[in-house]
Design a protein around this motif. Structure first.
Motif, PDB file in Angstrom:
ATOM      1  N   ILE A   1       0.826  -1.204   0.000  1.00  0.00           N
ATOM      2  CA  ILE A   1       0.000   0.000   0.000  1.00  0.00           C
ATOM      3  C   ILE A   1       0.863   1.258   0.000  1.00  0.00           C
ATOM      4  CG2 ILE A   1      -1.652   1.351   1.357  1.00  0.00           C
ATOM      5  CD1 ILE A   1      -2.882  -1.284   2.296  1.00  0.00           C
ATOM      6  N   THR A   2       1.984   1.216   0.743  1.00  0.00           N
ATOM      7  CA  THR A   2       2.847   2.400   0.845  1.00  0.00           C
ATOM      8  C   THR A   2       3.902   2.471  -0.263  1.00  0.00           C
ATOM      9  OG1 THR A   2       4.287   1.218   2.402  1.00  0.00           O
ATOM     10  CG2 THR A   2       2.562   2.607   3.332  1.00  0.00           C
ATOM     11  N   TYR A   3       3.802   1.610  -1.267  1.00  0.00           N
ATOM     12  CA  TYR A   3       4.724   1.612  -2.416  1.00  0.00           C
ATOM     13  C   TYR A   3       6.166   1.273  -2.018  1.00  0.00           C
ATOM     14  CZ  TYR A   3       0.948   4.312  -4.681  1.00  0.00           C
ATOM     15  OH  TYR A   3      -0.255   4.733  -5.173  1.00  0.00           O
ATOM     16  N   ASP A   4       6.340   0.553  -0.898  1.00  0.00           N
ATOM     17  CA  ASP A   4       7.694   0.184  -0.466  1.00  0.00           C
ATOM     18  C   ASP A   4       8.092  -1.106  -1.182  1.00  0.00           C
ATOM     19  OD1 ASP A   4      10.055  -0.475   0.809  1.00  0.00           O
ATOM     20  OD2 ASP A   4       9.346   0.105   2.801  1.00  0.00           O
ATOM     21  N   ARG A   5       8.612  -0.961  -2.380  1.00  0.00           N
ATOM     22  CA  ARG A   5       8.884  -2.087  -3.271  1.00  0.00           C
ATOM     23  C   ARG A   5       9.868  -3.084  -2.655  1.00  0.00           C
ATOM     24  NH1 ARG A   5       8.651  -2.505  -9.027  1.00  0.00           N
ATOM     25  NH2 ARG A   5      10.062  -4.092  -9.838  1.00  0.00           N
TER      26      ARG A   5
ATOM     27  N   PHE B   1      -5.106   9.264   4.822  1.00  0.00           N
ATOM     28  CA  PHE B   1      -3.688   9.268   4.452  1.00  0.00           C
ATOM     29  C   PHE B   1      -2.952  10.512   4.964  1.00  0.00           C
ATOM     30  CE2 PHE B   1      -4.684   6.332   0.688  1.00  0.00           C
ATOM     31  CZ  PHE B   1      -4.085   5.235   1.289  1.00  0.00           C
ATOM     32  N   GLU B   2      -3.620  11.662   4.993  1.00  0.00           N
ATOM     33  CA  GLU B   2      -2.936  12.903   5.372  1.00  0.00           C
ATOM     34  C   GLU B   2      -2.574  12.960   6.858  1.00  0.00           C
ATOM     35  OE1 GLU B   2      -3.930  16.459   2.305  1.00  0.00           O
ATOM     36  OE2 GLU B   2      -5.494  16.046   3.781  1.00  0.00           O
ATOM     37  N   LYS B   3      -3.091  12.035   7.644  1.00  0.00           N
ATOM     38  CA  LYS B   3      -2.792  12.033   9.077  1.00  0.00           C
ATOM     39  C   LYS B   3      -1.413  11.458   9.373  1.00  0.00           C
ATOM     40  CE  LYS B   3      -7.648  11.698  10.471  1.00  0.00           C
ATOM     41  NZ  LYS B   3      -8.705  10.837  11.081  1.00  0.00           N
ATOM     42  N   ASN B   4      -0.785  10.850   8.378  1.00  0.00           N
ATOM     43  CA  ASN B   4       0.501  10.183   8.603  1.00  0.00           C
ATOM     44  C   ASN B   4       1.461  10.533   7.463  1.00  0.00           C
ATOM     45  OD1 ASN B   4       2.650   8.325   8.926  1.00  0.00           O
ATOM     46  ND2 ASN B   4       1.296   6.845   9.911  1.00  0.00           N
ATOM     47  N   SER B   5       2.619  11.103   7.788  1.00  0.00           N
ATOM     48  CA  SER B   5       3.594  11.518   6.772  1.00  0.00           C
ATOM     49  C   SER B   5       4.133  10.341   5.970  1.00  0.00           C
ATOM     50  CB  SER B   5       4.759  12.263   7.428  1.00  0.00           C
ATOM     51  OG  SER B   5       5.424  11.424   8.363  1.00  0.00           O
TER      52      SER B   5
ATOM     53  N   GLU C   1       2.849  10.269   2.350  1.00  0.00           N
ATOM     54  CA  GLU C   1       2.934  11.527   1.604  1.00  0.00           C
ATOM     55  C   GLU C   1       2.899  11.297   0.095  1.00  0.00           C
ATOM     56  OE1 GLU C   1       5.526  15.646   1.575  1.00  0.00           O
ATOM     57  OE2 GLU C   1       6.594  13.766   1.922  1.00  0.00           O
ATOM     58  N   GLU C   2       3.570  10.253  -0.383  1.00  0.00           N
ATOM     59  CA  GLU C   2       3.599  10.028  -1.829  1.00  0.00           C
ATOM     60  C   GLU C   2       2.220   9.677  -2.366  1.00  0.00           C
ATOM     61  OE1 GLU C   2       6.373   7.960  -5.262  1.00  0.00           O
ATOM     62  OE2 GLU C   2       6.517   7.217  -3.205  1.00  0.00           O
ATOM     63  N   ILE C   3       1.452   8.912  -1.596  1.00  0.00           N
ATOM     64  CA  ILE C   3       0.082   8.600  -2.026  1.00  0.00           C
ATOM     65  C   ILE C   3      -0.747   9.884  -2.058  1.00  0.00           C
ATOM     66  CG2 ILE C   3      -2.030   7.343  -1.471  1.00  0.00           C
ATOM     67  CD1 ILE C   3      -0.336   5.170  -0.231  1.00  0.00           C
ATOM     68  N   VAL C   4      -0.581  10.733  -1.057  1.00  0.00           N
ATOM     69  CA  VAL C   4      -1.297  12.006  -1.018  1.00  0.00           C
ATOM     70  C   VAL C   4      -0.979  12.831  -2.265  1.00  0.00           C
ATOM     71  CG1 VAL C   4      -1.463  14.222   0.182  1.00  0.00           C
ATOM     72  CG2 VAL C   4      -1.511  12.082   1.492  1.00  0.00           C
ATOM     73  N   LEU C   5       0.298  12.873  -2.639  1.00  0.00           N
ATOM     74  CA  LEU C   5       0.693  13.615  -3.840  1.00  0.00           C
ATOM     75  C   LEU C   5       0.053  13.025  -5.089  1.00  0.00           C
ATOM     76  CD1 LEU C   5       4.486  14.228  -3.080  1.00  0.00           C
ATOM     77  CD2 LEU C   5       2.619  15.890  -2.944  1.00  0.00           C
ATOM     78  N   ASN C   6      -0.048  11.703  -5.141  1.00  0.00           N
ATOM     79  CA  ASN C   6      -0.701  11.058  -6.288  1.00  0.00           C
ATOM     80  C   ASN C   6      -2.182  11.404  -6.347  1.00  0.00           C
ATOM     81  OD1 ASN C   6       0.879   8.842  -8.049  1.00  0.00           O
ATOM     82  ND2 ASN C   6       1.852   9.037  -6.055  1.00  0.00           N
ATOM     83  N   ILE C   7      -2.819  11.517  -5.189  1.00  0.00           N
ATOM     84  CA  ILE C   7      -4.227  11.924  -5.175  1.00  0.00           C
ATOM     85  C   ILE C   7      -4.371  13.334  -5.744  1.00  0.00           C
ATOM     86  CG2 ILE C   7      -6.163  12.530  -3.669  1.00  0.00           C
ATOM     87  CD1 ILE C   7      -5.331  10.161  -1.881  1.00  0.00           C
ATOM     88  N   TYR C   8      -3.436  14.211  -5.393  1.00  0.00           N
ATOM     89  CA  TYR C   8      -3.506  15.576  -5.927  1.00  0.00           C
ATOM     90  C   TYR C   8      -3.263  15.608  -7.437  1.00  0.00           C
ATOM     91  CZ  TYR C   8      -4.014  17.589  -1.296  1.00  0.00           C
ATOM     92  OH  TYR C   8      -4.504  17.935  -0.068  1.00  0.00           O
ATOM     93  N   ILE C   9      -2.518  14.650  -7.944  1.00  0.00           N
ATOM     94  CA  ILE C   9      -2.365  14.536  -9.401  1.00  0.00           C
ATOM     95  C   ILE C   9      -3.730  14.324 -10.046  1.00  0.00           C
ATOM     96  CG2 ILE C   9      -1.489  13.079 -11.277  1.00  0.00           C
ATOM     97  CD1 ILE C   9       1.003  12.580  -9.540  1.00  0.00           C
TER      98      ILE C   9
ATOM     99  N   HIS D   1       6.430  19.630  -3.351  1.00  0.00           N
ATOM    100  CA  HIS D   1       6.635  18.637  -2.284  1.00  0.00           C
ATOM    101  C   HIS D   1       7.090  17.277  -2.826  1.00  0.00           C
ATOM    102  CE1 HIS D   1       4.045  21.606  -0.236  1.00  0.00           C
ATOM    103  NE2 HIS D   1       4.628  21.187   0.871  1.00  0.00           N
ATOM    104  N   ALA D   2       7.356  17.193  -4.125  1.00  0.00           N
ATOM    105  CA  ALA D   2       7.619  15.888  -4.755  1.00  0.00           C
ATOM    106  C   ALA D   2       9.090  15.637  -5.055  1.00  0.00           C
ATOM    107  CB  ALA D   2       6.804  15.774  -6.044  1.00  0.00           C
ATOM    108  N   LYS D   3       9.988  16.470  -4.555  1.00  0.00           N
ATOM    109  CA  LYS D   3      11.405  16.320  -4.894  1.00  0.00           C
ATOM    110  C   LYS D   3      11.971  14.965  -4.482  1.00  0.00           C
ATOM    111  CE  LYS D   3      12.438  21.273  -4.775  1.00  0.00           C
ATOM    112  NZ  LYS D   3      13.202  22.369  -4.099  1.00  0.00           N
ATOM    113  N   ALA D   4      11.478  14.427  -3.381  1.00  0.00           N
ATOM    114  CA  ALA D   4      11.998  13.144  -2.877  1.00  0.00           C
ATOM    115  C   ALA D   4      11.404  11.938  -3.601  1.00  0.00           C
ATOM    116  CB  ALA D   4      11.729  13.028  -1.378  1.00  0.00           C
TER     117      ALA D   4
END
Length: 363
Positions: free
Chosen positions: A22-26, A159-163, A166-174, A199-202
């Motif tokens: 879920i957290t994209y930790d491949r 999702f926004e309650k936990n840093s 963050e990457e999933i949150v950014l994808n939602i904003y996409i 916020h997507a530099k990382a």
């Protein structure tokens, strides 16, 4: 001989594995899958845990091999093993993801609606957020933006309650930026996407997706030079360029260049290369898109254009068909051939109606 492992212990490890997916930790997902498999080799037979493993493993394959060939979820034959309501939820949720992965968005929505009836059986809030997120994307793909925004907002609330997410949150904003673009709310889209980009530099993959959606935003606004800039910026990110989505960006880039300079031979050669690439990746939609671009900009062959649009309609890719029909309208309007432009405007309108009908068939 190694001691046996209790089924609940294996189940807990599967939950940990699923959380990494879920957290994209491949990397961690791959490691935990091996741990789970080793534990299952020592586990006393338990049908429920085995079924749970197979469902999560299917989700793992979609995650790890997202750019690969189509998956056939039906071959797993898990329906009879889904003996409790949580397992039934997992079955329909994973089946929906399979349908989405294979481009059957209408079927994905239907499967998610069945899963949603069992959502109360899901104890973990992050799993619920993942469900809202996947449902929202499916509604987005069938042009049902009110439903999509509602589900995205429910996912964001968790999702926004936990840093960590963050990457999933950014994808939602996409996606939210994409919806605003489709609704011609360009200022709203710009604010959402530029804020996410800062916020997507990382996250290079997500940063590339943001650049791509900004390019599509500029296409919608008929700003080809800016569109080209954003597409080219996205393709400087290797992780994106080497992916299937990167191939889509390459198509978007050459299509804008063709629209700007249809007689440029270098653009013709590049289109041919992209057509070969998407064909090798079995990306049916983009194979058709390339054929339509060839007919529209290179060959001036409406018969080929029509063939592509008909194939998109046949595959129920109504949004894509309407989008390309509108592109044909633009080309023939610029030529002053308004009767032809009107024909394709009507076609685009008809495709939009079909798309809306798909989105509301939820039972």
């Amino acid at each position: 001989m190694s001691p046996s492992v209790a089924a609940p212990e294996v189940g807990a490890k599967i939950v940990e594995w699923y959380s990494c997916i879920i957290t994209y930790d491949r990397e961690q997902a791959i490691l935990l899958k091996h741990d789970v498999q080793r534990m299952m080799n020592r586990m006393n037979h338990d049908d429920k845990v085995i079924a749970y493993f197979e469902l999560v493993n299917f989700r793992h394959e979609l995650f790890i091999e997202a750019d690969g060939e189509q998956k056939q979820f039906a071959e797993l034959e898990l329906a009879e093993k889904a003996t409790d309501e949580y397992m039934q939820f997992m079955y329909y949720f994973m089946y929906g993801q399979n349908e989405f992965h294979n481009g059957r968005y209408k079927s994905a929505v239907r499967s998610y609606k069945i899963a949603e009836r069992l959502l109360e059986q899901v104890p973990d809030q992050i799993e619920k957020a993942e469900f809202y997120y996947r449902s929202a994307i499916s509604y987005y793909r069938v042009d049902q933006y009110i439903f999509a925004v509602s589900y995205f907002e429910q996912a964001l609330e968790i999702f926004e309650k936990n840093s960590e997410y963050e990457e999933i949150v950014l994808n939602i904003y996409i996606f939210l930026g994409g919806i605003s673009t489709e609704l011609y709310k360009f200022e709203e889209a710009e604010n959402v996407l530029q804020n996410a980009l800062r916020h997507a530099k990382a996250y290079p993959v997500t940063r590339a997706l943001l650049l791509r959606i900004l390019g599509l935003n500029r296409v919608k606004q008929n700003q080809p030079d800016q569109a080209i800039y954003y597409f080219e910026e996205a393709l400087t990110i290797d992780e994106h360029k080497q992916s299937a989505i990167g191939a889509k960006t390459e198509y978007n880039l050459i299509n804008v260049k063709l629209k700007k300079k249809p007689s440029n031979k270098k653009n013709h050669a590049q289109l041919e290369k992209i057509a070969e690439k998407v064909a090798s990746l079995k990306m049916t939609e983009y194979v058709i898109r390339c054929e339509v671009s060839l007919g529209l900009y290179v060959l001036d062959d409406l018969e080929q254009v029509n063939k592509g649009l008909e194939e998109l309609e046949k595959q129920e890719l109504y949004f894509e068909a309407s989008e390309l029909a509108e592109e044909v309208v633009d080309v023939y309007s610029e030529k002053g051939e308004f009767e032809t432009a009107l024909h394709y405007m009507r076609m685009a309108h008809r495709m939009r109606i079909h798309q809306s009908c798909i989105g509301v068939e939820q039972e």
